[in-house]
Design a protein around this motif. Structure first.
Motif, PDB file in Angstrom:
ATOM      1  N   UNK A 366       1.052  -2.800  -5.495  1.00 56.99           N
ATOM      2  CA  UNK A 366       1.797  -4.055  -5.381  1.00 56.99           C
ATOM      3  C   UNK A 366       2.907  -3.958  -4.349  1.00 56.99           C
ATOM      4  N   UNK A 367       3.543  -2.793  -4.245  1.00 59.51           N
ATOM      5  CA  UNK A 367       4.526  -2.604  -3.182  1.00 59.51           C
ATOM      6  C   UNK A 367       3.861  -2.694  -1.814  1.00 59.51           C
ATOM      7  N   UNK A 368       2.664  -2.111  -1.699  1.00 62.98           N
ATOM      8  CA  UNK A 368       1.923  -2.201  -0.443  1.00 62.98           C
ATOM      9  C   UNK A 368       1.646  -3.648  -0.071  1.00 62.98           C
ATOM     10  N   UNK A 369       1.298  -4.457  -1.052  1.00 64.84           N
ATOM     11  CA  UNK A 369       1.001  -5.869  -0.775  1.00 64.84           C
ATOM     12  C   UNK A 369       2.249  -6.592  -0.295  1.00 64.84           C
ATOM     13  N   UNK A 370       3.394  -6.324  -0.924  1.00 62.50           N
ATOM     14  CA  UNK A 370       4.651  -6.953  -0.492  1.00 62.50           C
ATOM     15  C   UNK A 370       4.942  -6.615   0.968  1.00 62.50           C
ATOM     16  N   UNK A 371       4.808  -5.335   1.313  1.00 64.53           N
ATOM     17  CA  UNK A 371       5.047  -4.909   2.696  1.00 64.53           C
ATOM     18  C   UNK A 371       4.039  -5.539   3.651  1.00 64.53           C
ATOM     19  N   UNK A 400       6.566   2.391   6.810  1.00 62.28           N
ATOM     20  CA  UNK A 400       7.519   1.888   5.819  1.00 62.28           C
ATOM     21  C   UNK A 400       7.110   2.213   4.386  1.00 62.28           C
ATOM     22  N   UNK A 401       5.809   2.237   4.111  1.00 61.84           N
ATOM     23  CA  UNK A 401       5.359   2.442   2.730  1.00 61.84           C
ATOM     24  C   UNK A 401       5.660   3.864   2.239  1.00 61.84           C
TER      25      UNK A 401
END
Length: 515
Positions: A366-371, A400-401
Motif C-alpha cells: 500500500x505504501x508502494x501504491x501511494x508513492x 524513495x520506497x
C-alpha cells in the motif's frame, strides 16, 4: 478525482468494454492490483483490471495490516474496505518465550513519510505544554492501530470498490502473455484466456494499455521473464483456524518462539484466531519418521503454546482430521528496478517479498501504491505512453520506497533468522537472547514503529539491530563469567557474535537497498 465529463467517462467505459483499451492495464486484483487500479482511476485514468478468478480467495497470509499500511489505505481513499468484515483492531505484539511474555505496543508517536516525528515519543525529551496537550488529544482520538481480518473478505471489499468506480472495468480472465509491437520493444498490453460462459471453454482475448502493471502475486507467471529472479524459500507456514481462542493478550499479535520455529497467533474475527506454524525445510521434528507436519504440531508446537491457547489449538488440529493443513511458502525476493521493458512494470509480490513473520507485506504494497500514484500523477506524467517519463518516475519510485520497504523487509528476514535459531550455544541463539533482553528492558518504541511502517529511517534500524548484538555479547559474557583468564575467550565470542550479526543484517540490507 480529476474532472471529466459524463460523455468522456461513458466513451472511455465503452472503449474498455468493447475494444479492451485503456490508459492502464493492471494484471491481478489482489491488494496491490486493486489499490493501484483505484488510485490511478481516482486521478482520471482509464483502467482495466484483470483477475483470473473473482471469487473470494482463501489465503492464509495477508491477514494483518500494520498501522502504517492502514494509514496508506486511508490516503488512497480505501479506508472503508476494512469495515463490515469483522476486522479486529491490533495494538502491537506479544512475544512469548520460555513461559514469559513481553508486550510490545505500538508507540504513542506518528511519523511523516520522511521519518520526521510529528509527535515526540514520551522518552524523547521535553516538549512544550501546548505540544504535550496536542499530543494527548491526538493519542486519545487516534492512537496507532492496525487490524486483522479474513484476507478474502478484505480482497472482496477492494474489488467492490474497483467495480463501483466509473473509471475502472474489471474482467475475469487469465493473463498468459504480453503483447509487443512488431517494430519496437514496447509492451502494448496482455493476451489472455477468457472462459466463454456459453461453452465453458477458454477463448483467446487481448487487452491494451499505455502502461501495463503486472501484480499477479507470489506465484507470478511473468516474474521469470521480466524480473529475472526467483524467490528464496526457507520454510512454509501451515495454518489452523482456532475458534474462541483465549489469547494471553487480546488485541495483540502473538509470536511464540518456544517451538523449533516461530508460531504466530492473531485474531482475524470475533470468534476466529489464525495460527501460523512455521516449518523450515528438512526440519527433523516434521520428518515423516517423526509424524510429519501434523506430528510436529501435536508433539512440539502444542506443548510450546501458552496454556490458554492449547485447548482451541488441539480442537482445530482434530477438526482438520488427517489432512495436512493449508500452507504457503515463506519467500524472500529482493526488489528489482525494471527499465528494459518499456510499457510494463512488475510490482507487488511479483517483484518484492519478505518473510511474513512481522506482517509487513500489505504495508509495503500500500505504501508502494501511494508513492507510485504520486509519481505517475497526470501533472507529472500527462501521458502514460511516454515511456521515458514513466522510466524516470519508476527510477524515483524505487529510490524513495527503500526508506520504508528496506526496513520492513530486513526486519522480517533478520528476526526470522534469530527466532528460528536452533540450539542454545550458536551465535544466532545468543542474538535471540539479546533481542529478548532488549524487549525485556523496555526498548520497544522505535523497533516496533519500524516494524509497523511508522518510522521510515533505516539508520534507526541499524542502530537498534547492532545494539541488540552488543547486548547479546554482554549477556554472553555475564553468563560465561568475567574472570580475567576468560577474557581471550570472551573477546573471541564477541567477535563471532558481531560477525554473525553482520552476516544476518548486511547482505539483506544490501540486496534491499543497493540495487
Amino acid at each position: 478525482m480529476s474532472v471529466t465529463t459524463v460523455a468522456e467517462t461513458t466513451d472511455l467505459a465503452e472503449r474498455r468494454a468493447k475494444y479492451h483499451d485503456a490508459d492502464v492495464v493492471v494484471v491481478g486484483a489482489g491488494v496491490f492490483g486493486c489499490a493501484v487500479a483505484y488510485a490511478l482511476a481516482e486521478q482520471g485514468r482509464s483502467v482495466i483490471l484483470l483477475e483470473r478468478w473473482l471469487k473470494e480467495p482463501n489465503r492464509i497470509v495477508g491477514e494483518l495490516l500494520q498501522p502504517g499500511g492502514l494509514n496508506s489505505l486511508k490516503k488512497l481513499g480505501l479506508g472503508d474496505t476494512v469495515e463490515g468484515i469483522d476486522a479486529v483492531p491490533v495494538y502491537g505484539y506479544d512475544v512469548v518465550w520460555n513461559g514469559k511474555d513481553v508486550k510490545i505496543p505500538y508507540p504513542d508517536m506518528e511519523y511523516a513519510i520522511d521519518g520526521t516525528p510529528r509527535v515526540a515519543a514520551k522518552n524523547k525529551g521535553a516538549i512544550s505544554a501546548a505540544a504535550d496537550q496536542n499530543k494527548k488529544e491526538k493519542d486519545a482520538s487516534n492512537p496507532p492501530v492496525g487490524c486483522c481480518f479474513h484476507h478474502g473478505r478484505f480482497i472482496m471489499n477492494l474489488r467492490r470498490a474497483c467495480l463501483k468506480h466509473p473509471n475502472i472495468t474489471v474482467f475475469e480472465t487469465e493473463a498468459v502473455d504480453t503483447i509487443k509491437g512488431d517494430h519496437n520493444p514496447e509492451i502494448l498490453g496482455v493476451s489472455t484466456q477468457t472462459v466463454n460462459p456459453a461453452t465453458g471453454k477458454k477463448e483467446p482475448d487481448c487487452f491494451f494499455g499505455q502502461l501495463t502493471i503486472v501484480a499477479d502475486g507470489y506465484a507470478s507467471r511473468f516474474r521469470k521473464r521480466f524480473v529475472g529472479k526467483a524467490p528464496v524459500v526457507r520454510s512454509k507456514f501451515y495454518a489452523l483456524e482456532l475458534l474462541d481462542c483465549a489469547l494471553p493478550r487480546p488485541g495483540y499479535g502473538h509470536v511464540v518462539i518456544d517451538a523449533a520455529a516461530p508460531v504466530l497467533l492473531y485474531q482475524i474475527g470475533t470468534r476466529e484466531t489464525r495460527a501460523l506454524i512455521d516449518v523450515p525445510e528438512k526440519l527433523p521434528e516434521a520428518s515423516p519418521a517423526a509424524g510429519g507436519v501434523r506430528g510436529y504440531m501435536a508433539d512440539v508446537v502444542l506443548p510450546a503454546l501458552p496454556a490458554s491457547v492449547q485447548p482451541s489449538f488441539r480442537e482445530a488440529l482434530a477438526r482438520n482430521g488427517d489432512r495436512i493443513p493449508a500452507s504457503m511458502p515463506n519467500s524472500w525476493l529482493p526488489p528489482t528496478a525494471q527499465d528494459a521493458h518499456p510499457g510494463l512494470v512488475v510490482l507487488g509480490d511479483a517483484m518484492n517479498m519478505r518473510h511474513p513473520l512481522t506482517g509487513g507485506g500489505m504495508t509495503v504494497a500500500l505504501n508502494d501504491v501511494v508513492l507510485l500514484a504520486d509519481l505517475l500523477a497526470p501533472e507529472r506524467v500527462p501521458q502514460l505512453g511516454d515511456t521515458a517519463a514513466v522510466r524516470r518516475a519508476m527510477g524515483e519510485f524505487h529510490a524513495r520506497r527503500k526508506r520504508l520497504t528496506a526496513i520492513i523487509n530486513v526486519l522480517a528476514q533478520a528476526l526470522y533468522s534469530l527466532f528460528a535459531a536452533r540450539g542454545e550455544a550458536t551465535d544466532l541463539a545468543k542474538l535471540r537472547r539479546g533481542c529478548w533482553g532488549y524487549f525485556e528492558r523496555g526498548v520497544t518504541g522505535e523497533p516496533v514503529a519500524l516494524m509497523a511502517g511508522l518510522l521510515p529511517r533505516p539508520a534507526v534500524l541499524a542502530y537498534h539491530f547492532f545494539s541488540v548484538a552488543f547486548l547479546a555479547i554482554w549477556l554472553d559474557w555475564r553468563a560465561t563469567g568475567l574472570w580475567p583468564w576468560l577474557w581471550p575467550l570472551l573477546l573471541w565470542n564477541a567477535v563471532s557474535v558481531l560477525s554473525t550479526a553482520c552476516v544476518v543484517f548486511v547482505p539483506v540490507m544490501y540486496r534491499e537497498a543497493c540495487f
